[in-house]
Design a protein around this motif. Structure first.
Motif, PDB file in Angstrom:
ATOM      1  N   SER A   1       0.829  -1.102  -0.207  1.00  0.00           N
ATOM      2  CA  SER A   1       0.059   0.014  -0.037  1.00  0.00           C
ATOM      3  C   SER A   1       0.868   1.348   0.079  1.00  0.00           C
ATOM      4  CB  SER A   1      -0.939   0.196   1.220  1.00  0.00           C
ATOM      5  OG  SER A   1      -0.224   0.004   2.598  1.00  0.00           O
ATOM      6  N   ALA A   2       2.130   1.009  -0.428  1.00  0.00           N
ATOM      7  CA  ALA A   2       3.148   2.298  -0.358  1.00  0.00           C
ATOM      8  C   ALA A   2       3.381   3.028  -1.448  1.00  0.00           C
ATOM      9  CB  ALA A   2       4.542   1.929   0.251  1.00  0.00           C
ATOM     10  N   ASN A   3       2.313   3.254  -2.331  1.00  0.00           N
ATOM     11  CA  ASN A   3       2.266   3.986  -3.821  1.00  0.00           C
ATOM     12  C   ASN A   3       3.707   3.474  -4.678  1.00  0.00           C
ATOM     13  OD1 ASN A   3       1.861   5.950  -5.666  1.00  0.00           O
ATOM     14  ND2 ASN A   3       2.749   7.495  -4.513  1.00  0.00           N
ATOM     15  N   ILE A   4       3.474   2.226  -4.847  1.00  0.00           N
ATOM     16  CA  ILE A   4       4.216   1.451  -5.694  1.00  0.00           C
ATOM     17  C   ILE A   4       5.051   2.310  -6.934  1.00  0.00           C
ATOM     18  CG2 ILE A   4       5.246  -0.698  -6.883  1.00  0.00           C
ATOM     19  CD1 ILE A   4       3.335  -1.938  -4.415  1.00  0.00           C
ATOM     20  N   SER A   5       3.938   2.867  -7.589  1.00  0.00           N
ATOM     21  CA  SER A   5       4.308   3.284  -8.918  1.00  0.00           C
ATOM     22  C   SER A   5       5.133   4.468  -8.578  1.00  0.00           C
ATOM     23  CB  SER A   5       3.019   3.692  -9.613  1.00  0.00           C
ATOM     24  OG  SER A   5       2.302   4.786  -8.681  1.00  0.00           O
ATOM     25  N   SER A   6       5.258   5.172  -7.433  1.00  0.00           N
ATOM     26  CA  SER A   6       6.291   6.181  -7.352  1.00  0.00           C
ATOM     27  C   SER A   6       7.642   5.668  -7.134  1.00  0.00           C
ATOM     28  CB  SER A   6       5.962   6.908  -5.953  1.00  0.00           C
ATOM     29  OG  SER A   6       6.093   6.180  -4.744  1.00  0.00           O
ATOM     30  N   TYR A   7       8.086   4.632  -6.963  1.00  0.00           N
ATOM     31  CA  TYR A   7       9.372   4.066  -6.772  1.00  0.00           C
ATOM     32  C   TYR A   7      10.022   3.556  -8.143  1.00  0.00           C
ATOM     33  CZ  TYR A   7       8.666   4.267  -1.830  1.00  0.00           C
ATOM     34  OH  TYR A   7       7.894   4.593  -0.449  1.00  0.00           O
ATOM     35  N   ASP A   8      11.320   3.485  -8.099  1.00  0.00           N
ATOM     36  CA  ASP A   8      12.064   3.058  -9.290  1.00  0.00           C
ATOM     37  C   ASP A   8      12.245   1.492  -9.522  1.00  0.00           C
ATOM     38  OD1 ASP A   8      12.600   5.774 -10.443  1.00  0.00           O
ATOM     39  OD2 ASP A   8      13.916   6.084  -8.629  1.00  0.00           O
ATOM     40  N   LEU A   9      12.177   0.702  -8.471  1.00  0.00           N
ATOM     41  CA  LEU A   9      12.539  -0.560  -8.268  1.00  0.00           C
ATOM     42  C   LEU A   9      12.102  -1.289  -7.047  1.00  0.00           C
ATOM     43  CD1 LEU A   9      15.798  -2.223  -9.588  1.00  0.00           C
ATOM     44  CD2 LEU A   9      15.203  -2.436  -7.424  1.00  0.00           C
ATOM     45  N   LEU A  10      11.943  -2.460  -6.744  1.00  0.00           N
ATOM     46  CA  LEU A  10      11.397  -3.015  -5.686  1.00  0.00           C
ATOM     47  C   LEU A  10      12.495  -4.296  -5.531  1.00  0.00           C
ATOM     48  CD1 LEU A  10       9.518  -4.291  -3.466  1.00  0.00           C
ATOM     49  CD2 LEU A  10       8.263  -5.474  -5.240  1.00  0.00           C
ATOM     50  N   ILE A  11      13.028  -4.227  -4.211  1.00  0.00           N
ATOM     51  CA  ILE A  11      13.861  -5.279  -3.837  1.00  0.00           C
ATOM     52  C   ILE A  11      12.792  -6.221  -2.779  1.00  0.00           C
ATOM     53  CG2 ILE A  11      15.769  -6.013  -2.230  1.00  0.00           C
ATOM     54  CD1 ILE A  11      17.188  -3.294  -3.093  1.00  0.00           C
ATOM     55  N   LEU A  12      12.572  -7.420  -2.947  1.00  0.00           N
ATOM     56  CA  LEU A  12      11.731  -8.200  -2.052  1.00  0.00           C
ATOM     57  C   LEU A  12      12.319  -9.404  -1.513  1.00  0.00           C
ATOM     58  CD1 LEU A  12       8.610  -8.808  -1.666  1.00  0.00           C
ATOM     59  CD2 LEU A  12       8.583 -10.023  -3.852  1.00  0.00           C
ATOM     60  N   ASP A  13      12.152  -9.673  -0.221  1.00  0.00           N
ATOM     61  CA  ASP A  13      12.422 -10.715   0.449  1.00  0.00           C
ATOM     62  C   ASP A  13      11.102 -11.802   0.382  1.00  0.00           C
ATOM     63  OD1 ASP A  13      13.711 -12.693   2.001  1.00  0.00           O
ATOM     64  OD2 ASP A  13      13.160 -11.763   3.862  1.00  0.00           O
ATOM     65  N   LEU A  14      11.692 -13.114   0.560  1.00  0.00           N
ATOM     66  CA  LEU A  14      10.458 -13.886   0.309  1.00  0.00           C
ATOM     67  C   LEU A  14       9.790 -14.407   1.708  1.00  0.00           C
ATOM     68  CD1 LEU A  14      11.603 -16.477  -2.399  1.00  0.00           C
ATOM     69  CD2 LEU A  14      10.207 -14.349  -2.723  1.00  0.00           C
ATOM     70  N   THR A  15      10.738 -14.661   2.622  1.00  0.00           N
ATOM     71  CA  THR A  15      10.102 -14.883   3.938  1.00  0.00           C
ATOM     72  C   THR A  15       9.537 -13.870   4.657  1.00  0.00           C
ATOM     73  OG1 THR A  15      11.857 -16.751   3.732  1.00  0.00           O
ATOM     74  CG2 THR A  15      10.803 -16.226   6.066  1.00  0.00           C
ATOM     75  N   LEU A  16       8.339 -13.492   4.761  1.00  0.00           N
ATOM     76  CA  LEU A  16       7.817 -12.439   5.363  1.00  0.00           C
ATOM     77  C   LEU A  16       6.525 -12.639   6.239  1.00  0.00           C
ATOM     78  CD1 LEU A  16       7.612 -10.283   2.133  1.00  0.00           C
ATOM     79  CD2 LEU A  16       9.093  -9.678   3.723  1.00  0.00           C
ATOM     80  N   PRO A  17       6.287 -12.178   7.103  1.00  0.00           N
ATOM     81  CA  PRO A  17       5.271 -12.223   8.006  1.00  0.00           C
ATOM     82  C   PRO A  17       3.919 -12.213   7.505  1.00  0.00           C
ATOM     83  CG  PRO A  17       6.140  -9.873   8.402  1.00  0.00           C
ATOM     84  CD  PRO A  17       7.030 -10.610   7.486  1.00  0.00           C
ATOM     85  N   GLY A  18       3.147 -13.069   7.392  1.00  0.00           N
ATOM     86  CA  GLY A  18       1.514 -12.901   7.193  1.00  0.00           C
ATOM     87  C   GLY A  18       1.389 -13.100   5.582  1.00  0.00           C
ATOM     88  N   MET A  19       2.428 -12.986   4.596  1.00  0.00           N
ATOM     89  CA  MET A  19       2.133 -13.357   3.308  1.00  0.00           C
ATOM     90  C   MET A  19       3.586 -13.491   2.889  1.00  0.00           C
ATOM     91  SD  MET A  19       0.742 -10.283   0.841  1.00  0.00           S
ATOM     92  CE  MET A  19       0.244 -10.773  -0.705  1.00  0.00           C
ATOM     93  N   ASP A  20       3.499 -14.747   1.984  1.00  0.00           N
ATOM     94  CA  ASP A  20       4.575 -15.056   1.349  1.00  0.00           C
ATOM     95  C   ASP A  20       5.249 -14.097   0.336  1.00  0.00           C
ATOM     96  OD1 ASP A  20       6.298 -17.818   0.950  1.00  0.00           O
ATOM     97  OD2 ASP A  20       5.898 -17.135  -1.314  1.00  0.00           O
ATOM     98  N   GLY A  21       6.395 -14.153   0.149  1.00  0.00           N
ATOM     99  CA  GLY A  21       6.907 -13.100  -0.809  1.00  0.00           C
ATOM    100  C   GLY A  21       6.688 -13.317  -2.325  1.00  0.00           C
ATOM    101  N   LEU A  22       6.183 -14.489  -2.851  1.00  0.00           N
ATOM    102  CA  LEU A  22       5.960 -15.052  -3.809  1.00  0.00           C
ATOM    103  C   LEU A  22       4.680 -14.307  -4.331  1.00  0.00           C
ATOM    104  CD1 LEU A  22       7.215 -18.621  -4.393  1.00  0.00           C
ATOM    105  CD2 LEU A  22       8.234 -16.524  -5.414  1.00  0.00           C
TER     106      LEU A  22
END
Length: 222
Positions: free
Chosen positions: A39-60
């Motif tokens: 919910s962080a206004n993703i379109s305003s960023y140039d790139l996403l760095i994403l972990d897979l092991t996250l709380p409550g939701m899988d990174g995939l």
């Protein structure tokens, strides 16, 4: 500055990487909670760095959500070494899979590579959407997808303007780039501009494409 969104539940790691990338004018904004990240206004960023092991939701799941809804490069940064995760991540939209641990120099190189690729892709898309297109290998210029029938002098003048699209080009610069012309004060350039306007169906009193800038030169726009 390059702004990167990071979704990573290890704050120490995100701070470490952020401090390294900051020296290259890259700012990281990290969210440990994937729902906040989405919910962080993703379109305003140039790139996403994403972990897979996250709380409550899988990174995939996060990867698929972002890839389906946003045009942004995605780097998966994960300690999960299962090749299935890597294959799945790339299949659902990730652009690169960088297994932890890694040297931050490697992450920087990957970021630069993906941003260059995106910039090149955007430039090609702009060219495809353009009213004008050209191929210097065949001395061809296209207007609204149709090839213009041009004399050599007309081609030289128009290609000079197109290579400097939306910028004012002086008469001297046009003449210097046109083998068919020899004198910037000659009326021959004005004659060619007039012929080009006719072929572009452009009104000289209210031009849409080919503009005469008094005392400075000419500009082509769309």
């Amino acid at each position: 500055m390059t702004n990167i969104l990071m979704i990573e539940d290890d704050p120490d790691f995100s701070i470490f990487l952020g401090e390294y990338l900051e020296r290259y004018n890259i700012k990281i904004t990290n969210f440990e909670d994937p729902f906040l990240g989405l919910s962080a206004n993703i379109s305003s960023y140039d790139l996403l760095i994403l972990d897979l092991t996250l709380p409550g939701m899988d990174g995939l799941e996060v990867c698929k959500e972002v890839a389906d809804n946003y045009d942004i490069p995605i780097i998966i940064s994960s300690a999960r070494s299962d090749v299935t995760d890597k294959i799945m991540g790339l299949q659902i939209g990730a652009d690169y899979y960088l297994p932890k641990p890694y040297d931050p120099k490697e992450m920087y190189a990957v970021i630069q590579s993906l941003l260059r690729r995106k910039k090149k892709s955007n430039k090609l898309q702009e060219q495809r959407d353009s009213i004008f297109d050209f191929d210097k290998r065949t001395n061809s210029i296209y207007f609204n997808k149709e090839q213009l029938a041009l004399t050599q002098a007309e081609y030289e003048v128009l290609i000079c303007l197109l290579e400097n699209k939306n910028a004012i080009v002086s008469r001297e610069q046009i003449v210097n780039n046109s083998e068919s012309l020899s004198d910037s004060y000659s009326k021959s350039l004005d004659v060619i501009i007039g012929r080009l306007r006719t072929k572009l169906n452009d009104n000289s009193k209210n031009p849409k494409y080919l503009h005469s800038i008094r005392g400075l030169g000419y500009k082509i726009s769309q």
